[in-house]
Design a protein around this motif. Structure first.
Motif, PDB file in Angstrom:
ATOM      1  N   ILE A 150       1.811   0.652  -8.366  1.00  0.00           N
ATOM      2  CA  ILE A 150       1.110   0.908  -7.165  1.00  0.00           C
ATOM      3  C   ILE A 150      -0.238   0.198  -7.122  1.00  0.00           C
ATOM      4  N   GLU A 151      -1.156   0.743  -8.363  1.00  0.00           N
ATOM      5  CA  GLU A 151      -2.461   0.027  -8.393  1.00  0.00           C
ATOM      6  C   GLU A 151      -2.416  -1.391  -8.533  1.00  0.00           C
ATOM      7  N   LYS A 152      -1.422  -1.945  -9.064  1.00  0.00           N
ATOM      8  CA  LYS A 152      -1.292  -3.260  -9.382  1.00  0.00           C
ATOM      9  C   LYS A 152      -1.086  -3.891  -7.639  1.00  0.00           C
ATOM     10  N   THR A 153      -0.387  -3.610  -7.005  1.00  0.00           N
ATOM     11  CA  THR A 153       0.143  -3.854  -5.672  1.00  0.00           C
ATOM     12  C   THR A 153      -0.959  -3.769  -4.762  1.00  0.00           C
ATOM     13  N   PHE A 154      -1.334  -2.652  -4.719  1.00  0.00           N
ATOM     14  CA  PHE A 154      -2.386  -2.271  -3.466  1.00  0.00           C
ATOM     15  C   PHE A 154      -3.810  -2.107  -3.945  1.00  0.00           C
ATOM     16  N   TYR A 180       8.764   1.420   0.189  1.00  0.00           N
ATOM     17  CA  TYR A 180       9.875   0.742  -0.154  1.00  0.00           C
ATOM     18  C   TYR A 180       9.786  -0.271  -1.066  1.00  0.00           C
ATOM     19  N   LEU A 181      11.035  -0.700  -1.646  1.00  0.00           N
ATOM     20  CA  LEU A 181      11.250  -1.758  -2.529  1.00  0.00           C
ATOM     21  C   LEU A 181      11.942  -2.789  -1.526  1.00  0.00           C
ATOM     22  N   ASP A 182      11.265  -4.107  -1.391  1.00  0.00           N
ATOM     23  CA  ASP A 182      12.086  -5.123  -0.715  1.00  0.00           C
ATOM     24  C   ASP A 182      12.985  -5.829  -1.415  1.00  0.00           C
ATOM     25  N   GLY A 183      13.809  -6.848  -1.063  1.00  0.00           N
ATOM     26  CA  GLY A 183      14.869  -7.192  -1.801  1.00  0.00           C
ATOM     27  C   GLY A 183      14.345  -7.902  -2.800  1.00  0.00           C
ATOM     28  N   SER A 184      13.273  -8.381  -3.123  1.00  0.00           N
ATOM     29  CA  SER A 184      12.883  -8.915  -4.444  1.00  0.00           C
ATOM     30  C   SER A 184      12.040  -7.872  -5.166  1.00  0.00           C
ATOM     31  N   LYS A 188       6.315  -2.383  -1.143  1.00  0.00           N
ATOM     32  CA  LYS A 188       5.865  -2.778   0.278  1.00  0.00           C
ATOM     33  C   LYS A 188       5.523  -1.290   1.322  1.00  0.00           C
ATOM     34  N   ILE A 189       4.803  -1.513   1.800  1.00  0.00           N
ATOM     35  CA  ILE A 189       4.568  -0.366   3.028  1.00  0.00           C
ATOM     36  C   ILE A 189       4.947  -0.722   4.338  1.00  0.00           C
ATOM     37  N   GLY A 190       5.514   0.072   5.049  1.00  0.00           N
ATOM     38  CA  GLY A 190       5.840  -0.462   6.455  1.00  0.00           C
ATOM     39  C   GLY A 190       6.268   0.846   7.378  1.00  0.00           C
ATOM     40  N   SER A 191       6.672   0.528   8.598  1.00  0.00           N
ATOM     41  CA  SER A 191       7.103   1.625   9.425  1.00  0.00           C
ATOM     42  C   SER A 191       8.221   1.260  10.338  1.00  0.00           C
ATOM     43  N   THR A 192       9.103   2.270  10.740  1.00  0.00           N
ATOM     44  CA  THR A 192      10.159   1.979  11.583  1.00  0.00           C
ATOM     45  C   THR A 192      10.078   2.859  12.945  1.00  0.00           C
TER      46      THR A 192
END
Length: 250
Positions: A150-154, A180-184, A188-192
């Motif tokens: 998380i720290e590396k990504t964000f 969430y984890l994407d296909g790779s 990722k962070i997102g909303s629906t």
């Protein structure tokens, strides 16, 4: 008459031949001892295995106070979430869906089903997922590889919380915020909107949900009224990071 040495040589020769046969068998995927060998089915085990029926809440209605009040939890679980489960079962019966299989099998092909199935299948999955994402006296932050990633990504854990909070605050109307984890396999962070989630083939964000926050008004309005940001800030105190880490595989 066979001599002892001759018998010994014959035994060694027979054993060697048997070894060749076993080796050849293993090379072709045939094992004479397969019936006795343990079978590892972990690769076939789904990350989620959500039933079509509502499961018991894993804590008391008042367990998440003061962050989420008992009355809100009671109404949220026993009224709102319960209605999704009931309506999902009705949709499954009408559309001849086998309810002995995980709900995720439907969600990943939800475009083939009715709006009733989409709304209530998503609503049921999301809430079953949500209850398990919280616990009394949450840990505050994850540990180990998840925390590092998380720290590396964000950039930092606080930056992650800020970005996640923005996804939750800026979701117009009703919906959910997700880590969430994407296909790779990237975080990722997102909303629906509404009751959609990343498992659905119709979702704008697709992947494996790790953490989800319900930002429908019924999740917070009794305590926080229109102050969604205050609800989001308080909610972090309830996150069950142990459950999130299991979903992440660490």
């Amino acid at each position: 008459m066979h001599t002892p040495n001759h018998s010994r040589r014959k035994f060694i020769s027979s054993t060697a031949k048997a070894g060749v046969i076993l080796t050849a068998g293993s090379l072709t995927g045939v094992s004479l001892f397969a019936a006795d060998a343990p079978v590892d089915k972990s690769a076939d085990t789904p990350l989620f295995d959500t039933a079509f029926t509502q499961q018991p809440l894993p804590y008391a209605y008042n367990a998440l106070e003061p962050h989420i009040d008992a009355k809100t939890m009671e109404l949220h679980y026993s009224k709102h979430a319960a209605s999704y489960a009931t309506n999902l079962q009705e949709a499954a019966k009408a559309e001849n869906v086998a309810t002995n299989k995980p709900l995720e099998e439907v969600l990943k092909n939800i475009s083939k089903y009715s709006a009733k199935m989409r709304n209530n299948g998503g609503g049921h999955f999301n809430h079953e997922f949500f209850w398990k994402s919280m616990k009394p006296a949450g840990e505050g932050k994850p540990s180990g590889k998840l925390f590092t990633d998380i720290e590396k990504t964000f950039k930092s854990f606080e930056d992650f919380k800020t970005q996640f909070g923005e996804a939750a605050k800026t979701r117009f109307g009703s919906g959910w915020a997700w880590l969430y984890l994407d296909g790779s396999k990237n975080l990722k962070i997102g909303s629906t909107p509404n009751q959609d989630n990343p498992l659905m083939d119709v979702s704008d964000i697709k992947g494996t949900p790790l953490l989800g926050l319900d930002v429908w008004e019924h999740a917070y309005y009794l305590k926080y009224q229109n102050k969604r940001p205050d609800y989001i800030t308080a909610w972090w105190n309830t996150v069950n990071w142990g459950a999130v880490q299991k979903r992440y595989g660490v």
